[in-house]
Write a protein that holds these residues in place. Structure first.
Motif, mmCIF file in Angstrom:
data_model
loop_
_atom_site.group_PDB
_atom_site.id
_atom_site.type_symbol
_atom_site.label_atom_id
_atom_site.label_comp_id
_atom_site.label_asym_id
_atom_site.label_seq_id
_atom_site.Cartn_x
_atom_site.Cartn_y
_atom_site.Cartn_z
ATOM 1 N N SER A 47 57.435 -2.369 44.103
ATOM 2 C CA SER A 47 57.787 -2.927 43.184
ATOM 3 C C SER A 47 57.087 -2.639 41.780
ATOM 4 N N SER A 49 56.307 -3.196 38.393
ATOM 5 C CA SER A 49 56.187 -4.536 37.464
ATOM 6 C C SER A 49 56.438 -4.337 35.963
ATOM 7 N N TYR A 65 53.933 1.506 35.795
ATOM 8 C CA TYR A 65 54.691 0.069 35.507
ATOM 9 C C TYR A 65 55.836 0.457 34.543
ATOM 10 N N TRP A 85 56.625 -14.238 36.765
ATOM 11 C CA TRP A 85 55.710 -13.352 35.761
ATOM 12 C C TRP A 85 54.512 -14.402 35.503
ATOM 13 N N THR A 95 57.813 -9.361 37.607
ATOM 14 C CA THR A 95 58.497 -8.554 38.863
ATOM 15 C C THR A 95 59.975 -8.771 38.686
ATOM 16 N N PHE A 112 54.466 -5.405 46.755
ATOM 17 C CA PHE A 112 54.091 -5.805 45.347
ATOM 18 C C PHE A 112 52.619 -5.912 45.169
ATOM 19 N N ILE A 114 50.490 -7.676 43.026
ATOM 20 C CA ILE A 114 50.700 -8.590 41.958
ATOM 21 C C ILE A 114 49.227 -9.529 41.997
ATOM 22 N N GLY A 118 51.537 -14.604 40.893
ATOM 23 C CA GLY A 118 52.759 -13.976 41.373
ATOM 24 C C GLY A 118 52.951 -13.984 43.018
#
Ligand code: ADP
Ligand code: 5GP
Length: 225
Positions: A47, A49, A65, A85, A95, A112, A114, A118
């Motif tokens: 994912s 971001s 990103y 977020w 995300t 992810f 994060i 998150g």
């Protein structure tokens, strides 16, 4: 009753349910290194971001990103385009909700990188699909060494990230798994094992087991996978 051609061709679901693998850690512990390696070995979607942070010198737009302005980020928040977020180290990170929804709809696993805020949101929204893994540095001294040798951030940014490490570490209890990243290969084999085992849980393979039961009850041969 003789089963007809169609019944014999009965197919089983060829995919288990997708999972959402969240990897978090204090900055510098190695989560990006580990996450990229996992995404390189397995067919799972990383994912990407959105962030308002400035790109580092070797970062690529759309790969590391989606680098966006604060105004654009605020528009996306307004339009409910984020699954979650948060503000991390003074910058905004989020995300994409569309990425998560399309992964789950297609039975694709999603990875992810994060922070704990998150991770908590992903867990709240998708409690059955999410698997939360926290990467620990072997020591705080080594964490500092890695941040400094990575040499991607200015020294005041490194100081801020080190100060935040303590706060981040206090959230380890919200995670399912803890992986100490001392030796990289060993840490990776643990993360890999967690991912493979998470794909084998009953809930993720329930549809396949149910289809087998239906076939067994109908007395027809097991169909093609
Ligand atoms: P994070 O994404 O958690 O901020 P990175 O993956 O960017 O951390 O790693 C921080 C730095 O430490 C990078 O320079 C990376 O190459 C290095 N690193 C990662 N894992 C290890 C390890 N096990 N031993 C030594 N250096 C490591
Ligand atoms: P960095 O600036 O070093 O790439 O990332 C800083 C922190 O932001 C890391 O802890 C990283 O995991 C986190 N982060 C990156 N993307 C997201 C995101 O979309 N949402 C949240 N909540 N945190 C993110």
């Amino acid at each position: 009753m003789i089963p007809d051609e169609k019944n014999e061709e009965m197919t089983l679901p060829d995919k288990r349910r997708g999972l959402l693998l969240v990897i978090s850690s204090p900055s510098g512990a190695g989560k990006t290194t580990l996450a990229r390696r996992l995404a390189g070995e397995f067919d799972l979607r990383f994912s990407v971001s959105y962030t308002t942070r400035e790109p580092r010198k070797d970062e690529v737009q759309g790969e590391d990103y989606q680098f966006v302005s604060r105004a654009r980020f605020a528009q996306m928040v307004e339009a409910h385009e984020f699954a979650e977020w948060a503000v991390v180290h003074g910058n905004h990170y989020g995300t994409s909700l569309a990425t998560v929804n399309s992964s789950l709809a297609g039975g694709v696993d999603c990875l992810f990188d994060i922070d704990y805020q998150g991770g908590a949101q992903i867990r709240r929204l998708w409690p059955e699909e999410s698997v939360l893994c926290f990467v620990l540095p072997p020591s705080m001294k080594e964490l500092e060494r890695r941040l400094r040798q990575r040499a991607t951030d200015a020294s005041d940014v490194i100081e801020r990230r080190l100060a935040m490490a303590h706060e981040e570490l206090t959230h380890y209890g919200e995670y399912d798994y803890l992986v100490v990243n001392d030796n990289l290969d060993q840490a990776y084999s643990k993360l890999r094992a967690i991912y493979v085992a998470a794909g084998c849980t009953r809930i993720r393979n329930d549809a396949l087991a149910q289809a087998l039961l239906r076939e067994a009850a109908a007395g027809v041969p097991v169909g093609k996978r």
